[in-house]
Scaffold this motif. Structure first.
Motif, PDB file in Angstrom:
ATOM      1  N   SER A  32       0.826  -1.206   0.000  1.00 35.62           N
ATOM      2  CA  SER A  32       0.000   0.000   0.000  1.00 35.62           C
ATOM      3  C   SER A  32       0.860   1.255   0.000  1.00 35.62           C
ATOM      4  N   ARG A  89       3.938   1.554  -1.100  1.00 39.19           N
ATOM      5  CA  ARG A  89       4.606   1.671  -2.396  1.00 39.19           C
ATOM      6  C   ARG A  89       3.677   2.278  -3.436  1.00 39.19           C
ATOM      7  N   ARG A  90       2.432   1.868  -3.399  1.00 36.96           N
ATOM      8  CA  ARG A  90       1.449   2.418  -4.330  1.00 36.96           C
ATOM      9  C   ARG A  90       1.244   3.910  -4.091  1.00 36.96           C
TER      10      ARG A  90
END
Length: 235
Positions: A26, A28-29
């Motif tokens: 999450s 990284r997104r």
């Protein structure tokens, strides 16, 4: 009994790893989304022309930076929960260095966008006065606007320094191409932002906002050497 305890501990470790993986994915997104928003802001800045409304242009850029900051804040807050764990996995092949660096990267990105927002907030009074005046009246308006924005410029310098501290906390490991590119971009732009905020904070005094200021500008010819560096040919 002992086997049950071991099994329970193993299950707990697996659950912890699963939760950590979800948080990392999450975060990284969110980081990637923040980078995309920064690129949109950069593209928008390049579209600004001499005939554009400065206030309108800054407002649009601020919207992109605000969205980027929201994504970086989200990543920073999530990674803070697992930072004590992930900072010790740098030895894991391939993914270890990127995972271990994630908390520092998120914090550096968050503080950098905080600083950019503070800069934009400080420039808002300048933009209003610039758009409302023309000709010779723009110089006094510029000085007044910079004076009103000085505290925001000083705050921006503090936030950029915090971003630099987070960047310095990263090791010199070899990172994946995407991450290495992002770090190179940060290393390239952060020093410029630090210089820019300092100049803006000093600008009111340099431009005579507090008291009249006079400057002597001289040209030295290095082909005719003197103790100061060259012969003063014009002033």
């Amino acid at each position: 009994m002992f086997r049950r305890i071991v099994l329970l501990l193993a299950v707990l470790v697996l659950i912890l790893l699963a939760i950590t993986a979800v948080i990392l994915f999450s975060a990284r997104r969110s980081l990637l989304a923040g980078v995309t928003d920064l690129r949109l802001a950069q593209d928008r800045i390049q579209l600004v022309t001499a005939h554009s409304s400065l206030r309108s242009a800054l407002g649009q850029v601020r919207g992109d930076i605000l969205q980027s900051r929201s994504n970086f804040q989200s990543a920073d807050d999530r990674l803070a929960l697992v930072a004590p764990l992930v900072e010790h996995v740098g030895w894991v092949p391939q993914v270890g260095p990127e995972v271990a660096a994630a908390p520092h990267i998120a914090h550096a990105a968050r503080r950098t966008t905080d600083g950019v927002l503070s800069l934009l907030d400080g420039l808002a009074p300048v933009a209003r006065r610039w758009d409302a005046t023309s000709g010779n009246g723009r110089v006094p308006a510029l000085v007044t606007g910079l004076t009103f924005g000085r505290r925001n410029f000083e705050r921006a310098c503090t936030q950029f320094n915090q971003a630099e501290a987070s960047r310095r906390a990263l090791s010199a490991d070899t990172y994946p191409a995407a991450l290495a590119s992002a770090l190179h971009s940060l290393d390239d732009r952060l020093p410029r932002l630090q210089i820019f905020c300092r100049l803006l904070a000093l600008a009111p005094a340099l431009l005579g906002a507090e008291r009249p200021a006079s400057y002597l500008v001289v040209y030295q010819n290095s082909n005719e050497l003197r103790a100061t560096g060259g012969f003063i040919g014009s002033a």
